[in-house]
Write a protein that holds these residues in place. Sequence first.
Motif, PDB file in Angstrom:
ATOM      1  N   GLU A 210      91.889 -61.258 -32.180  1.00 11.80           N
ATOM      2  CA  GLU A 210      90.887 -60.702 -33.090  1.00 11.80           C
ATOM      3  C   GLU A 210      90.872 -59.175 -33.026  1.00 11.80           C
ATOM      4  OE1 GLU A 210      86.922 -62.532 -32.869  1.00 11.80           O
ATOM      5  OE2 GLU A 210      87.924 -64.240 -31.995  1.00 11.80           O
ATOM      6  N   ASN A 211      91.086 -58.655 -31.844  1.00  8.89           N
ATOM      7  CA  ASN A 211      91.059 -57.204 -31.680  1.00  8.89           C
ATOM      8  C   ASN A 211      92.200 -56.523 -32.434  1.00  8.89           C
ATOM      9  OD1 ASN A 211      92.216 -54.791 -29.776  1.00  8.89           O
ATOM     10  ND2 ASN A 211      90.000 -54.739 -29.979  1.00  8.89           N
ATOM     11  N   VAL A 212      93.322 -57.240 -32.562  1.00 13.51           N
ATOM     12  CA  VAL A 212      94.486 -56.684 -33.267  1.00 13.51           C
ATOM     13  C   VAL A 212      94.120 -56.297 -34.705  1.00 13.51           C
ATOM     14  CG1 VAL A 212      96.700 -57.428 -34.259  1.00 13.51           C
ATOM     15  CG2 VAL A 212      96.226 -57.852 -31.854  1.00 13.51           C
ATOM     16  N   VAL A 216      87.074 -51.827 -36.729  1.00 12.73           N
ATOM     17  CA  VAL A 216      85.773 -51.186 -36.525  1.00 12.73           C
ATOM     18  C   VAL A 216      85.665 -50.633 -35.107  1.00 12.73           C
ATOM     19  CG1 VAL A 216      83.270 -51.597 -36.528  1.00 12.73           C
ATOM     20  CG2 VAL A 216      84.700 -52.584 -38.309  1.00 12.73           C
ATOM     21  N   HIS A 217      86.410 -51.223 -34.165  1.00 12.29           N
ATOM     22  CA  HIS A 217      86.217 -50.834 -32.772  1.00 12.29           C
ATOM     23  C   HIS A 217      86.840 -49.488 -32.371  1.00 12.29           C
ATOM     24  CE1 HIS A 217      90.327 -52.118 -31.857  1.00 12.29           C
ATOM     25  NE2 HIS A 217      90.183 -51.607 -30.657  1.00 12.29           N
ATOM     26  N   PRO A 218      87.915 -49.005 -33.019  1.00 11.28           N
ATOM     27  CA  PRO A 218      88.541 -47.772 -32.492  1.00 11.28           C
ATOM     28  C   PRO A 218      87.566 -46.587 -32.435  1.00 11.28           C
ATOM     29  CG  PRO A 218      90.007 -48.809 -34.073  1.00 11.28           C
ATOM     30  CD  PRO A 218      88.698 -49.547 -34.146  1.00 11.28           C
ATOM     31  N   THR A 221      85.192 -47.766 -29.219  1.00 12.55           N
ATOM     32  CA  THR A 221      85.905 -48.117 -27.981  1.00 12.55           C
ATOM     33  C   THR A 221      86.882 -47.019 -27.571  1.00 12.55           C
ATOM     34  OG1 THR A 221      85.788 -50.434 -28.671  1.00 12.55           O
ATOM     35  CG2 THR A 221      87.290 -49.923 -26.864  1.00 12.55           C
ATOM     36  N   HIS A 222      87.519 -46.393 -28.544  1.00 16.15           N
ATOM     37  CA  HIS A 222      88.573 -45.431 -28.219  1.00 16.15           C
ATOM     38  C   HIS A 222      88.148 -43.976 -28.412  1.00 16.15           C
ATOM     39  CE1 HIS A 222      90.947 -48.856 -27.481  1.00 16.15           C
ATOM     40  NE2 HIS A 222      90.951 -49.252 -28.735  1.00 16.15           N
ATOM     41  N   GLU A 223      86.845 -43.767 -28.406  1.00 14.62           N
ATOM     42  CA  GLU A 223      86.360 -42.387 -28.505  1.00 14.62           C
ATOM     43  C   GLU A 223      86.907 -41.536 -27.362  1.00 14.62           C
ATOM     44  OE1 GLU A 223      82.139 -42.113 -28.666  1.00 14.62           O
ATOM     45  OE2 GLU A 223      82.135 -39.956 -29.070  1.00 14.62           O
ATOM     46  N   ASP A 377      90.579 -49.368 -22.175  1.00 15.04           N
ATOM     47  CA  ASP A 377      89.238 -49.517 -22.754  1.00 15.04           C
ATOM     48  C   ASP A 377      89.092 -50.873 -23.447  1.00 15.04           C
ATOM     49  OD1 ASP A 377      88.100 -47.107 -21.943  1.00 15.04           O
ATOM     50  OD2 ASP A 377      89.025 -46.014 -23.603  1.00 15.04           O
ATOM     51  N   ASP A 378      90.148 -51.276 -24.155  1.00 15.09           N
ATOM     52  CA  ASP A 378      90.133 -52.606 -24.785  1.00 15.09           C
ATOM     53  C   ASP A 378      90.010 -53.692 -23.725  1.00 15.09           C
ATOM     54  OD1 ASP A 378      90.515 -52.059 -27.598  1.00 15.09           O
ATOM     55  OD2 ASP A 378      92.554 -51.444 -27.107  1.00 15.09           O
ATOM     56  N   ILE A 379      90.847 -53.597 -22.691  1.00 17.47           N
ATOM     57  CA  ILE A 379      90.894 -54.672 -21.691  1.00 17.47           C
ATOM     58  C   ILE A 379      89.552 -54.773 -20.957  1.00 17.47           C
ATOM     59  CG2 ILE A 379      92.041 -55.460 -19.570  1.00 17.47           C
ATOM     60  CD1 ILE A 379      94.635 -54.175 -20.713  1.00 17.47           C
TER      61      ILE A 379
HETATM   62 FE   LIG Z   1      91.694 -51.137 -29.260  1.00 18.76          FE
END
Ligand SMILES: [Fe+2]
Length: 440
Positions: A210-212, A216-218, A221-223, A377-379
Amino acid sequence: MNSISYRDRPDAIRALIDVDRVHRDVYLDAELFALENERLFARAWLYVGHISQIPEAGDYLSTTLADQPVILIRQADGTVRVLLNRCAHKGAMVLSCASGNAGKFLRCPYHAWTYKIDGKPLGVPLRNGYEGTRLHECEAGAGLTNVATAVYRGFVFARLAPEGRSFEDYAGAMLPVFDNLADRSPAGELRVSGGCLRSVMQCNWKIYLENVIDAVHPVSTHESAWQPARDAASEWPAHLPRPMALEQLLPFGAGYDFFQQAGARVYPQGHCILGTQASIHSGYDALPGYEDALRQAHGRQRTHEVLSFTPQNAVLFPTLALKSSPQTLRVIRPLAVDRTLVEIWALAPRDAPAELLHRTLTYNRLTFSPMSMVAHDDIHVFETLQKSLAGNGNPWVSLHREHRAEQTEAACPDISGTSEGLMRNQFRAWLDALVSSTDA
Ligand SMILES: [Fe+2]
Ligand code: FES
């Protein structure tokens, strides 16, 4: 978690997938994971490897599909086969290395039964002991089991179930994604390059999948990756070329509007493309001479088609994610209900500038390596999500974003890049696979 058995209860499985939410058991229940192996993974066409990894006769790769050890092996006539990695005698694993060359035959390490590289039986020690026995009338005498195999543009797939639809039928609208990748080479050929990044995560495979396609998450999550990149870019001397890392990290902070307008499309079987209009890879610099080389090989029209398609991710459901630029493959290999191996491979287009491979390797190290600025961060989120989902609270996971009750989703394949319609489409395919055999 529910304490009911799902095996013979299609109604109970159906009750897990609502139109706009899914029950947490789909991520947590070990019996559902066993059913996924039997009913989803064993019947799907799963990616095994790339022919460039096994160029010579006898070259092989070993891996696991739907919990079954398999070997992908090059034959003397140049074709490839996928065999169950399970000796016909007592079931020992015949090849236990990840890759190598088997020579002209395969020999089981246990009692030395031998097989041709196409799996046919070759010999057994103490042959006289089998005279007059029924060995040759039963499966043990038939050699190693061949699995249905398909090769498309150098990508090798296998389907464990003996019966089922063809690969072309299964992949359907995703075939042009493989064509796009291969046609990034003027020769139309790719080669796996630079080894594999492997990462084992303590989470269900669907959380990764789902994350692939979660655009919306970058932003949040990746700030921690894009904000420093933005700071560095603002101070970067204008007369110096920007490092590739900045080119690749800055778009993660592109903002919700950008990702919404990036567009997405869903397909039957759970396949999808995120980034039909644009993606975080759309803005990479052109490489000198590359476009000309492609035009000479493929013509102007095809070159335009190839280079203008830069999806953020294309998913061949259930376990393969591809990018066209950079040329990257991610293969999800589920290990247990709460344990997932992800393999990340780089592809080098033949006869193309070395810069393309450099870009791919840099991207993979920057964003997919567990030591990277991005994947950790994802993991962290995946693994804590897996734990907290099992705790007290709402047993339903929301997939409401951009779900409109009045529309039939299947009739609206083109959606925004931020729609959870991508995940809802995957769960429709998941449900189909898990209940179809019990409906028969
Ligand atoms: Fe990610
Ligand atoms: S298990 Fe392979 S030869 Fe006995």
